[in-house]
Scaffold this active site. Structure first.
Site, PDB file in Angstrom:
ATOM      1  N   ASN A  24       2.921 -44.930  82.745  1.00 55.32           N
ATOM      2  CA  ASN A  24       2.292 -43.661  82.581  1.00 55.32           C
ATOM      3  C   ASN A  24       2.885 -43.030  83.871  1.00 55.32           C
ATOM      4  OD1 ASN A  24       0.667 -41.446  82.685  1.00 55.32           O
ATOM      5  ND2 ASN A  24      -1.216 -42.604  82.546  1.00 55.32           N
ATOM      6  N   ARG A  70       3.300 -43.276  77.830  1.00 53.30           N
ATOM      7  CA  ARG A  70       2.459 -42.541  77.754  1.00 53.30           C
ATOM      8  C   ARG A  70       3.162 -41.145  77.828  1.00 53.30           C
ATOM      9  NH1 ARG A  70      -3.315 -40.841  80.836  1.00 53.30           N
ATOM     10  NH2 ARG A  70      -3.708 -39.214  79.172  1.00 53.30           N
ATOM     11  N   HIS A 109      -5.660 -36.130  75.433  1.00 51.12           N
ATOM     12  CA  HIS A 109      -6.559 -37.479  75.556  1.00 51.12           C
ATOM     13  C   HIS A 109      -6.568 -38.213  74.086  1.00 51.12           C
ATOM     14  CE1 HIS A 109      -8.722 -35.677  78.989  1.00 51.12           C
ATOM     15  NE2 HIS A 109      -7.923 -36.442  79.662  1.00 51.12           N
ATOM     16  N   ARG A 158      -9.905 -28.345  87.018  1.00 48.87           N
ATOM     17  CA  ARG A 158      -9.731 -27.226  86.143  1.00 48.87           C
ATOM     18  C   ARG A 158     -10.871 -26.165  85.536  1.00 48.87           C
ATOM     19  NH1 ARG A 158      -6.722 -31.636  82.763  1.00 48.87           N
ATOM     20  NH2 ARG A 158      -4.840 -31.673  83.710  1.00 48.87           N
ATOM     21  N   GLU A 175      -6.773 -46.715  77.605  1.00 48.13           N
ATOM     22  CA  GLU A 175      -5.622 -46.248  77.097  1.00 48.13           C
ATOM     23  C   GLU A 175      -4.247 -46.956  77.195  1.00 48.13           C
ATOM     24  OE1 GLU A 175      -7.093 -42.715  79.437  1.00 48.13           O
ATOM     25  OE2 GLU A 175      -6.040 -41.486  78.065  1.00 48.13           O
TER      26      GLU A 175
END
Ligand code: ADP
Length: 403
Positions: free
Chosen positions: A7, A94, A183, A244, A388
């Site tokens: 990732n 990823r 996601h 965010r 993940e």
């Protein structure tokens, strides 16, 4: 099959080595993190399963050097888990954005790589790093199969009325401005795991998955497919996140740009890095710090928690409508799996929907699959832990096996 999962972020790189015997039978051999790539002092944190962390500080000039560092560690006498690199069967990456090209994971070929490159414009902060990772692996292990697992692909099943913004249609045609969602690997994984956990038939189910971490998104999953999700064209849209903003009136953005004299890059910095939990509270982007301040009686910390929980609750209501009812509400990610106050703020007062929230279980449950609703609750609420990297390894194995 031994799989390296990578990732790659803009200045960091996370990795895991998994020995996959089957989708459900696997062992994590090692994992780690390379940080501050390109900076004067980089660091590598490497953990072999069952051993202590090994941390080394040294400059890591670029992603290729970072990956070389990881491969050297994985085969080293002292910290290794592989006799040689030949033991590695595949690499799964990823990848932030698959645009409208990828509705599932894909073997990396010159054609898929060209499309990934095309999507860079849609994820300028992440995609270039993902590509650097793919290319670095190719230069170090030229014949190893590589697979891209996209954050967006699960959401490609959204109907057009859910992904179109109400702006001139030509902007969708010209620039592909639309909701993509992110996601996806996590939402797909926890929805399936939740159905299994609750004894639901995933092909006949209505599940709302709340992935709440540093970045957060909520997805309406009908019969195992994403039909709507809270993140949009970028990961800025949706619920309040660490730094965010989540949803904000586009008019307010334009107003602020004018008042503060901010260009697009400066405004983007405000919305991505200075907003969210950090922006409201002025305390921290970390949910634990907000909790600690709230426990000390900080009013703004309490309000920040309420903004987050209320935002989640509104999505649950909206997605219950989109799904024509809901069978299960799932919490995952660092906040979803651990933050009792966030879950309570989101789930209290959902009795109209059929949620009988178990306050005691909510205080007790952290980081394990378990119900947060009472046994008689019509709508199940549960923590379902995400993984993940495992999804990336599973998809990589499936694609390499089918080759
Ligand atoms: P990422 O999105 O980077 O993968 P995580 O899923 O690890 O992030 O989530 C990080 C968030 O989870 C942080 O806000 C952190 O405060 C929160 N978190 C982790 N553990 C706890 C806890 N015990 N209580 C409350 N929040 C927690």
């Amino acid at each position: 099959m031994i799989i390296l999962v990578l990732n790659c972020g803009s200045s960091s790189l996370k990795y895991q080595v998994l020995d996959m015997k089957s989708n459900d039978n696997y062992t994590l051999k090692a994992k780690g993190l390379v940080e501050r790539i390109g900076g004067p002092v980089g660091s590598v944190t490497h953990t072999v399963t069952g051993s202590d962390k090994y941390i080394v500080e040294k400059p890591v000039p670029d992603h290729a050097a970072g990956i070389k560092e990881v491969l050297d560690l994985l085969t080293s006498n002292e910290h290794g888990v592989l006799a040689s690199l030949g033991e590695l069967d595949a690499v799964g990456h990823r990848v932030a954005h698959g645009g409208e090209y990828f509705s599932e994971s894909a073997l990396i070929t010159p054609q898929t790589e060209a499309k990934i490159e095309e999507c860079s414009e849609l994820a300028p902060l992440h995609q270039p790093a993902n590509l650097l990772g793919i290319r670095a692996v190719r230069s170090l292990l030229p014949s190893i199969p590589q697979v891209a697992v996209f954050d967006t692909s699960f959401h490609q099943t959204m109907p057009q009325w859910a992904y179109l913004y109400s702006i001139p249609y030509e902007y969708y045609e010209k620039y592909k401005v639309r909701r993509y969602g992110f996601h996806g690997t996590s939402h797909k994984f926890v929805a399936a795991k939740a159905a299994k956990f609750a004894g639901l038939d995933i092909n006949n189910s209505r599940i709302i998955t709340c992935h709440l971490g540093n970045g957060s998104s909520i997805t309406a999953v009908k019969d195992g497919k994403s039909i709507d999700t809270s993140m949009g064209f970028t990961p800025v849209e949706g619920v309040t996140m660490g730094t965010r903003s989540g949803n904000i009136d586009a008019g307010a953005v334009l107003f602020l740009q004018e008042k503060e004299g901010l260009d697009a890059a400066a405004m983007s910095n405000v919305l991505n890095k200075k907003s969210g939990l950090l922006g409201i509270s002025g305390i921290s982007s970390d949910c634990r710090d907000i909790q600690a301040a709230a426990d000390q009686g900080s009013e703004i910390a309490l309000t920040t928690q309420k903004v987050l929980g209320y935002g989640i609750k509104k999505y649950i209501g909206a997605y219950a409508a989109a799904l024509n009812g809901v069978d299960m509400i799932v919490f995952t990610g660092g906040i979803g799996e651990n933050s009792s106050s966030t879950r309570a703020n989101a789930c209290r007062g959902l009795e109209y929907l059929g949620v009988d929230f178990d306050e005691e279980a909510n205080l007790r449950i952290h980081g394990v699959d378990a119900y947060l609703s009472k046994p008689e609750s019509k709508v199940k609420v549960a923590v379902i832990t995400t993984d993940e990297e495992l999804v990336i390894a599973q998809d990589t194995m499936a694609i390499v096996n089918s080759k």
